[in-house]
Structure formats: C-alpha cells, structure tokens
Design a protein around this motif. Structure first.
Motif, PDB file in Angstrom:
ATOM      1  N   ILE A 222       0.850  -1.199   0.000  1.00 23.50           N
ATOM      2  CA  ILE A 222       0.000   0.000   0.000  1.00 23.50           C
ATOM      3  C   ILE A 222       0.880   1.242   0.000  1.00 23.50           C
ATOM      4  O   ILE A 222       0.615   2.192  -0.738  1.00 23.50           O
ATOM      5  CB  ILE A 222      -0.962  -0.007   1.209  1.00 23.50           C
ATOM      6  N   THR A 223       1.932   1.245   0.791  1.00 23.34           N
ATOM      7  CA  THR A 223       2.832   2.394   0.848  1.00 23.34           C
ATOM      8  C   THR A 223       3.486   2.651  -0.501  1.00 23.34           C
ATOM      9  O   THR A 223       3.556   3.791  -0.962  1.00 23.34           O
ATOM     10  CB  THR A 223       3.914   2.174   1.919  1.00 23.34           C
TER      11      THR A 223
ATOM     12  N   PHE B 130      -6.025  -5.481  -4.133  1.00 24.76           N
ATOM     13  CA  PHE B 130      -5.388  -6.492  -3.295  1.00 24.76           C
ATOM     14  C   PHE B 130      -6.303  -7.665  -2.977  1.00 24.76           C
ATOM     15  O   PHE B 130      -5.912  -8.568  -2.222  1.00 24.76           O
ATOM     16  CB  PHE B 130      -4.861  -5.849  -2.008  1.00 24.76           C
TER      17      PHE B 130
ATOM     18  N   THR C  26     -10.256  -4.837   5.788  1.00 22.42           N
ATOM     19  CA  THR C  26      -8.840  -5.204   5.868  1.00 22.42           C
ATOM     20  C   THR C  26      -7.956  -4.027   5.492  1.00 22.42           C
ATOM     21  O   THR C  26      -6.911  -3.798   6.115  1.00 22.42           O
ATOM     22  CB  THR C  26      -8.546  -6.413   4.956  1.00 22.42           C
ATOM     23  N   ILE C  27      -8.360  -3.265   4.485  1.00 27.03           N
ATOM     24  CA  ILE C  27      -7.597  -2.078   4.090  1.00 27.03           C
ATOM     25  C   ILE C  27      -7.558  -1.081   5.245  1.00 27.03           C
ATOM     26  O   ILE C  27      -6.505  -0.526   5.556  1.00 27.03           O
ATOM     27  CB  ILE C  27      -8.191  -1.424   2.822  1.00 27.03           C
ATOM     28  N   TYR C  28      -8.695  -0.871   5.907  1.00 25.25           N
ATOM     29  CA  TYR C  28      -8.718   0.045   7.046  1.00 25.25           C
ATOM     30  C   TYR C  28      -7.791  -0.438   8.161  1.00 25.25           C
ATOM     31  O   TYR C  28      -7.096   0.354   8.789  1.00 25.25           O
ATOM     32  CB  TYR C  28     -10.137   0.229   7.583  1.00 25.25           C
ATOM     33  N   ARG C  29      -7.765  -1.728   8.428  1.00 22.62           N
ATOM     34  CA  ARG C  29      -6.853  -2.279   9.447  1.00 22.62           C
ATOM     35  C   ARG C  29      -5.399  -2.039   9.044  1.00 22.62           C
ATOM     36  O   ARG C  29      -4.573  -1.667   9.876  1.00 22.62           O
ATOM     37  CB  ARG C  29      -7.103  -3.777   9.634  1.00 22.62           C
ATOM     38  N   ASP C  30      -5.094  -2.271   7.768  1.00 23.53           N
ATOM     39  CA  ASP C  30      -3.727  -2.042   7.281  1.00 23.53           C
ATOM     40  C   ASP C  30      -3.344  -0.565   7.393  1.00 23.53           C
ATOM     41  O   ASP C  30      -2.219  -0.230   7.755  1.00 23.53           O
ATOM     42  CB  ASP C  30      -3.580  -2.510   5.839  1.00 23.53           C
ATOM     43  N   LEU C  31      -4.283   0.320   7.085  1.00 23.89           N
ATOM     44  CA  LEU C  31      -4.019   1.753   7.199  1.00 23.89           C
ATOM     45  C   LEU C  31      -3.762   2.141   8.650  1.00 23.89           C
ATOM     46  O   LEU C  31      -2.889   2.967   8.939  1.00 23.89           O
ATOM     47  CB  LEU C  31      -5.182   2.558   6.627  1.00 23.89           C
ATOM     48  N   ASP C  32      -4.512   1.544   9.569  1.00 23.58           N
ATOM     49  CA  ASP C  32      -4.276   1.795  10.996  1.00 23.58           C
ATOM     50  C   ASP C  32      -2.868   1.362  11.390  1.00 23.58           C
ATOM     51  O   ASP C  32      -2.173   2.063  12.118  1.00 23.58           O
ATOM     52  CB  ASP C  32      -5.304   1.062  11.858  1.00 23.58           C
ATOM     53  N   ARG C  33      -2.448   0.214  10.899  1.00 18.58           N
ATOM     54  CA  ARG C  33      -1.096  -0.281  11.220  1.00 18.58           C
ATOM     55  C   ARG C  33      -0.018   0.616  10.628  1.00 18.58           C
ATOM     56  O   ARG C  33       1.011   0.858  11.253  1.00 18.58           O
ATOM     57  CB  ARG C  33      -0.945  -1.712  10.730  1.00 18.58           C
ATOM     58  N   LEU C  34      -0.249   1.102   9.406  1.00 19.94           N
ATOM     59  CA  LEU C  34       0.712   2.030   8.806  1.00 19.94           C
ATOM     60  C   LEU C  34       0.802   3.320   9.618  1.00 19.94           C
ATOM     61  O   LEU C  34       1.887   3.860   9.827  1.00 19.94           O
ATOM     62  CB  LEU C  34       0.319   2.346   7.361  1.00 19.94           C
TER      63      LEU C  34
END
Length: 60
Positions: free
Chosen positions: A3-4, A22, A28-36
């Motif tokens: 994503i980055t 993806f 799942t995208i929102y979770r990944d964005l939170d982790r980023l």
C-alpha cells in the motif's frame, strides 16, 4: 508495504480501489491503514463528494 509503495506512485487512492486491487475486504484495508499510521506513515482519509473515502499521503 505494498500500500505504501502504491501511495508513493499516486497521491490519492480510493479505499475501495485498494480493496479490489489487493483482493481483500475494505475492512482489511482500514486495518492495514491503521497499522501504517501506528508505524509512523502519515495518511489522511477524506470524505469525497459521493461519500466515498479517499486517501492520500501528506508525507511518506
């Protein structure tokens, strides 16, 4: 990480488009964005004219 890299090439991307690219649910995208965000990547979510969310990087 993917994503980055995608965001480095494009300034704005719809969350829905990321989910399609993806092959994952939008949640799942929102979770990944939170982790980023926790990792220190500055991301901003804005509400578009048609109530969809778009994101862009201010500084990556």
């Amino acid at each position: 990480m993917a994503i980055t890299i995608l965001l480095l090439n494009r300034k704005r991307v719809r969350v829905q488009d990321l989910a399609i690219r993806f092959e994952v649910p939008v949640r799942t995208i929102y979770r990944d964005l939170d982790r980023l965000n926790i990792a220190g990547v500055l991301l901003f979510l804005i509400q578009g004219l048609q109530a969809d969310l778009k994101l862009w990087t201010a500084c990556v």
